[in-house]
Design an enzyme around this catalytic site. Structure first.
Site, PDB file in Angstrom:
ATOM      1  N   CYS A  81     -11.344  19.989  12.880  1.00 14.77           N
ATOM      2  CA  CYS A  81     -11.303  21.097  13.840  1.00 14.77           C
ATOM      3  C   CYS A  81     -11.105  20.662  15.285  1.00 14.77           C
ATOM      4  CB  CYS A  81     -12.551  21.969  13.716  1.00 14.77           C
ATOM      5  SG  CYS A  81     -14.106  21.188  14.253  1.00 14.77           S
ATOM      6  N   HIS A 119     -18.426  23.260  15.327  1.00 13.94           N
ATOM      7  CA  HIS A 119     -17.046  23.611  15.040  1.00 13.94           C
ATOM      8  C   HIS A 119     -16.410  24.089  16.344  1.00 13.94           C
ATOM      9  CE1 HIS A 119     -13.601  24.910  12.712  1.00 13.94           C
ATOM     10  NE2 HIS A 119     -13.734  26.168  13.099  1.00 13.94           N
ATOM     11  N   ASP A 136      -8.156  29.961  14.961  1.00 13.82           N
ATOM     12  CA  ASP A 136      -8.898  28.846  14.377  1.00 13.82           C
ATOM     13  C   ASP A 136      -8.042  28.176  13.311  1.00 13.82           C
ATOM     14  OD1 ASP A 136     -10.686  27.031  13.408  1.00 13.82           O
ATOM     15  OD2 ASP A 136     -12.218  28.479  12.818  1.00 13.82           O
TER      16      ASP A 136
END
Length: 272
Positions: A81, A119, A136
Site C-alpha cells: 500500500c 494502511h 485505494d
C-alpha cells in the site's frame, strides 16, 4: 497532502508519460473524474500488489517518490500500500488533482482498530467534482474496482470484484464497509481526512517489513486484478478467481519464476 497542485511537479512530463505507458493507459490526461477512473483501473490491472522485496529478496523498502518510480516504472515491479498508493498519489498530483494522503486503520473482528498508519489511502479531488474520491489502489484483493465518491451513505456494487462498498461518516471519521452478495455489511476500515505525508508511514512500514508477526513476513505474495477477477501467487499456491469462481493449485518452487513472469511481468532472476 503529498503536495498542492500549484507546487512544482515531482516527476517530469516524460516520467509521467512513462508511468502511463507502464500501466497501459492511453486516454485523456486532464484532471477529471473520467481520467481518474481510467488511470486507477489501468493501475489495478498492471501493477501487482506484492511483497517480493521483503520475501524472498530481503531488500529494504524506500518510500521516496524517486525510489517508488524506479521500482514500479523502471524495474516493472509492484509493491504494497505505501508504495502503490504513494506513487499513484504523486502521479495524480502531478496531473493536476488535489491529493490528500490519509492514514487508514482496519476494523478488527472485535470492533477495535489496527494501529495508526497501518494502511495508506488517497482522497482525490478532480477539477469537475464537488467532492473528493476515495482512491485505494494498494489494498490487494480488497481494493475497490473503481474510486468511490466521499459521500455519506454512498453505496455501490462493483461486479469486477463481486462486492458492494459503502461509505459512512461517523462524526470524526469515515468508515468503509463491504458486502458480499447475500451477506451482511462488514466494516473494513476507517480513516480521518487529516492530511499525512509519506514519511509519516515509515515506522509502520518498517514494522510491516521486519516484524515476524507482520502479514508480509509470512511468505512471498504477488497478486494482480484482472478485468473479471484476480490472479494471486501466495507462498506455494496459485489462486485464480474468475467471475467469483475460485480455483487453487499448489506450485513447485521451480515454477515460481515462470509464473511471476507470465502472470505479473516480474523477472526476479534477471531483473534488477
Amino acid at each position: 497532502m503529498i503536495a498542492a497542485p500549484d507546487l512544482p511537479a515531482t516527476f517530469s512530463p516524460s516520467q509521467i508519460a512513462a508511468y502511463l505507458d507502464r500501466i497501459g493507459y492511453d486516454g485523456p490526461a486532464m484532471p477529471t473524474v473520467e481520467t481518474l477512473h481510467g488511470v486507477y483501473r489501468a493501475h489495478l490491472f498492471n501493477v501487482p500488489f506484492e511483497n517480493l522485496d521483503i520475501l524472498p529478496l530481503g531488500r529494504p523498502l524506500n518510500l521516496e517518490p524517486a525510489a517508488l518510480y524506479d521500482k514500479i516504472v523502471t524495474r516493472h515491479r509492484g509493491g504494497f500500500c505505501y508504495e502503490l498508493n504513494g506513487l499513484l498519489g504523486t502521479v495524480l498530483r502531478d496531473l493536476g488533482y488535489d491529493v490528500t494522503v490519509v492514514s487508514v486503520q482496519f476494523v478488527q473482528a472485535d470492533g477495535t482498530f489496527s494501529p495508526p498508519f497501518d494502511h495508506m489511502a488517497l482522497l482525490v479531488t478532480a477539477a469537475d467534482s464537488p467532492h473528493p474520491w476515495l482512491v485505494d489502489g494498494g489494498a490487494g484483493r480488497t481494493s475497490t474496482a473503481a474510486p468511490l465518491p466521499l459521500i455519506d451513505g454512498f453505496s455501490e456494487f462493483q461486479p469486477g470484484v463481486q462486492r458492494a462498498f459503502r461509505l459512512t461518516f461517523l462524526g470524526d471519521r469515515w468508515q468503509l464497509d463491504t458486502q458480499h452478495p447475500d451477506d451482511v455489511w462488514t466494516p473494513d476500515y476507517a480513516f480521518q481526512p487529516t492530511p499525512r505525508t509519506l514519511p509519516d508511514f515509515l515506522d509502520r512500514c518498517r514494522y510491516q517489513e521486519q516484524h515476524p508477526d507482520s502479514y508480509f513476513r509470512q511468505g512471498p505474495l504477488c497478486s494482480l486484478a484482472t478485468p473479471n477477477g484476480r490472479v494471486t501467487l501466495s507462498k506455494n499456491r496459485l489462486i485464480t478467481t474468475i467471475a467469483g469462481e475460485r480455483e487453487e493449485r499448489r506450485v513447485r518452487n521451480e515454477e515460481v519464476p515462470r509464473l511471476l513472469w507470465e502472470a505479473f511481468g516480474i523477472d526476479l532472476e534477471h531483473g534488477p
